[in-house]
Design a protein around this motif. Sequence first.
Motif, PDB file in Angstrom:
ATOM      1  N   MET A 453       3.113 -29.135  52.751  1.00  0.00           N
ATOM      2  CA  MET A 453       2.191 -28.095  53.192  1.00  0.00           C
ATOM      3  C   MET A 453       2.593 -26.723  52.652  1.00  0.00           C
ATOM      4  SD  MET A 453      -0.269 -29.498  54.709  1.00  0.00           S
ATOM      5  CE  MET A 453      -1.004 -28.001  55.331  1.00  0.00           C
ATOM      6  N   ASN A 454       3.913 -26.500  52.425  1.00  0.00           N
ATOM      7  CA  ASN A 454       4.334 -25.231  51.815  1.00  0.00           C
ATOM      8  C   ASN A 454       3.687 -25.069  50.441  1.00  0.00           C
ATOM      9  OD1 ASN A 454       5.892 -24.500  53.996  1.00  0.00           O
ATOM     10  ND2 ASN A 454       7.792 -25.364  53.180  1.00  0.00           N
ATOM     11  N   SER A 465      -4.060 -23.884  57.005  1.00  0.00           N
ATOM     12  CA  SER A 465      -2.982 -23.802  58.003  1.00  0.00           C
ATOM     13  C   SER A 465      -2.899 -25.141  58.727  1.00  0.00           C
ATOM     14  CB  SER A 465      -3.254 -22.670  58.999  1.00  0.00           C
ATOM     15  OG  SER A 465      -4.481 -22.901  59.689  1.00  0.00           O
ATOM     16  N   TYR A 466      -1.743 -25.361  59.343  1.00  0.00           N
ATOM     17  CA  TYR A 466      -1.600 -26.632  60.074  1.00  0.00           C
ATOM     18  C   TYR A 466      -0.680 -26.416  61.261  1.00  0.00           C
ATOM     19  CZ  TYR A 466       3.191 -27.901  58.754  1.00  0.00           C
ATOM     20  OH  TYR A 466       4.549 -27.962  58.632  1.00  0.00           O
ATOM     21  N   VAL A 467      -0.869 -27.267  62.278  1.00  0.00           N
ATOM     22  CA  VAL A 467      -0.043 -27.224  63.483  1.00  0.00           C
ATOM     23  C   VAL A 467       0.369 -28.651  63.830  1.00  0.00           C
ATOM     24  CG1 VAL A 467      -1.105 -25.136  64.397  1.00  0.00           C
ATOM     25  CG2 VAL A 467      -2.082 -27.367  64.983  1.00  0.00           C
ATOM     26  N   THR A 468       1.499 -28.764  64.516  1.00  0.00           N
ATOM     27  CA  THR A 468       1.970 -30.072  64.986  1.00  0.00           C
ATOM     28  C   THR A 468       2.144 -30.021  66.492  1.00  0.00           C
ATOM     29  OG1 THR A 468       4.285 -29.455  64.647  1.00  0.00           O
ATOM     30  CG2 THR A 468       3.155 -30.571  62.829  1.00  0.00           C
ATOM     31  N   GLU A 469       1.859 -31.124  67.121  1.00  0.00           N
ATOM     32  CA  GLU A 469       1.999 -31.261  68.569  1.00  0.00           C
ATOM     33  C   GLU A 469       2.645 -32.620  68.845  1.00  0.00           C
ATOM     34  OE1 GLU A 469      -0.803 -31.020  72.615  1.00  0.00           O
ATOM     35  OE2 GLU A 469      -1.656 -30.692  70.625  1.00  0.00           O
ATOM     36  N   ILE A 505      -5.342 -28.163  59.869  1.00  0.00           N
ATOM     37  CA  ILE A 505      -4.923 -29.576  59.984  1.00  0.00           C
ATOM     38  C   ILE A 505      -4.027 -29.686  61.194  1.00  0.00           C
ATOM     39  CG2 ILE A 505      -3.652 -31.446  58.908  1.00  0.00           C
ATOM     40  CD1 ILE A 505      -4.490 -30.377  56.214  1.00  0.00           C
ATOM     41  N   HIS A 506      -4.325 -30.659  62.042  1.00  0.00           N
ATOM     42  CA  HIS A 506      -3.591 -30.836  63.303  1.00  0.00           C
ATOM     43  C   HIS A 506      -2.930 -32.213  63.305  1.00  0.00           C
ATOM     44  CE1 HIS A 506      -3.206 -31.820  67.660  1.00  0.00           C
ATOM     45  NE2 HIS A 506      -2.797 -30.568  67.709  1.00  0.00           N
ATOM     46  N   ILE A 507      -1.603 -32.235  63.521  1.00  0.00           N
ATOM     47  CA  ILE A 507      -0.838 -33.490  63.589  1.00  0.00           C
ATOM     48  C   ILE A 507      -0.315 -33.633  65.006  1.00  0.00           C
ATOM     49  CG2 ILE A 507       1.099 -34.819  62.688  1.00  0.00           C
ATOM     50  CD1 ILE A 507       0.898 -33.176  60.131  1.00  0.00           C
ATOM     51  N   ALA A 508      -0.653 -34.746  65.661  1.00  0.00           N
ATOM     52  CA  ALA A 508      -0.243 -34.965  67.052  1.00  0.00           C
ATOM     53  C   ALA A 508       0.375 -36.343  67.194  1.00  0.00           C
ATOM     54  CB  ALA A 508      -1.437 -34.817  67.991  1.00  0.00           C
ATOM     55  N   ALA A 509       1.384 -36.429  68.076  1.00  0.00           N
ATOM     56  CA  ALA A 509       2.016 -37.713  68.397  1.00  0.00           C
ATOM     57  C   ALA A 509       2.304 -37.737  69.891  1.00  0.00           C
ATOM     58  CB  ALA A 509       3.299 -37.902  67.599  1.00  0.00           C
TER      59      ALA A 509
END
Length: 597
Positions: A453-454, A465-469, A505-509
Amino acid sequence: MLGRFKGIRGSRTLNIRTTLLLSYFTIILICIALVGSVAFSIAYNSMQKQVEDSNVQFVRQIEVNLDNDFHNKRNVLLAPYYSEAMIDGINDYASMKEQSRFLFRQELGNLFLKSFNITPIRDFVRFQIYYSDGELLSSSDNYKPWTAAQARASDWFRGTVELDGKVFFSGIPAKQAGAEEAAYATSLLIRDFANPDQFIIVRAEYSNDLLRNISPKSAATRMIILDSQDRQVYDTAGADKPLATRLMSRLGSASGQFWHAGAAGDDLVSYVKSRYSGWKIVLMTPQAEIFAPLEKIKTSALMTVAVAFVLAFLISVLFGRSITKPILDMYKTVNRIKRGDFSVRVPVGRNDEIGRIAMNFNAMQDELQHLFESKYLYQIRLQEMQLAMLYSQINPHFLYNTLDSIKAMADYYKVQDIGAMAQSLADMFRYNTKNRDDVVTLQEELVQIEAYMNIQQIRFDDKLSYVTEIEEELYSFPLLKMTLQPLVENAVFHGIERKRGKGLIHIAAYRDQEQMVLAVSDDGVGISETRLAELLARLRPSSLSDPVAETAGGGGIGISNVYSRYAIRYGERFAMTVDSRKGRGTCITLRLSESEG
């Protein structure tokens, strides 16, 4: 010397012919006899089972037909219950004057005449209506078999009173005067439920037309109908042939089937007792009738076996005379194909042509093994060394050093974006080449995504942009290597890049009961219904053998590749879903069991 060899060869050839003749004929003889015996036994048992099942079904069908017919006849007898005046007349009949009695009897008779005419029953003969003291109130004809006292003392009158509202089914006594055309009767007690003393009994008699129609078509099969007192109501063999006492004693249960030894031979007896009427339907099929077709089959089979024996003998003779020529031809052919590929060795147990074939075959196999060990393995080792040399030309350390040099130059000239991109690219290559394990942790995958993503954020500036949860305990959850990058790459190239304006972009687990749920979603342009249907069609077990995309334009390693690797590894413990709408974005969800198994 040559003549001696020819003599030996001829004698041994004769021995082979004789052996083959006897062996072939014996085997055919045994096989034909065995097959014939087994086939006859199977046919016998199958035919017996088929007839037994057919007879059981037939008597049960007769039971159903009789019960349905008896139920309809019962409904006709219930006519007075539909008229309150009739029930009042039954209660007041004993105190009526003679003229009132006459009118009531006439109305009662007319009521049943209308009932039997409205619902025509083809085997109907007559009806009689009796009062509780045995008096005959009305009749459809002039037939009057009993006085009042005789009627009250009869079995059918007492049986009807005992049933108190249920239909009593009975046969007609054979010597009953004037009843030649009637085969059986139904009678029903009708009264006011509040007055048990005054009642009427309606008795209807019927011919055996229905019983004849439901009888078996075969003249040899005998059908007997017994009433609740085990009296013969109907018999296809005639009323003058009563059932044997020993046979009657075996008809005690609700249904059954057995073989009975009669005077003319064994009979298959199938019977069932009606729960509605209490009557029994008995079907007797002679054994000769059952197996008559089998006797014709037996005769034909014996003739076929005899012809087969003769043909087998002739074929054995011809086969024995001709077998030596193919053996000699095969011997010469094997000598010509010694350099072929054979995988087995044959035992050498004789000195005739077959033995020579075996020895030459083994010699040829030894030569092939020698060629394999000396030449084929050498070629494999040579190709392996050439392949190793080719791999050695691609030195990953050279790539790392080059990327490090680019970063150093970027730092020196203060071009931070180039340095960051080179560093991220180097990290990605190190992850792909140094980590040779198929299974990594979610944490390692996220580090790889951070580097990826960098690079993309530098490329797209502030558009991406992206976020992780991620739940804390899931960072160590095992995943297959290169799980997240194809999904994130799909979101970048097929979702965000084509979108006007910024994208996320959202990454969730997270945990869902005993499963770990991993979701990658974006707010890009989404997928059309047609394209989504094509993508979902590839996410099925039958698509595991389909070729996968190998370029970024085709989705990188691709969603299909991720699905295939997990489907092979996890099987039914893995599921992938794709949810997308045009202009609304896409969400790809993976569900994995806690244990890799």
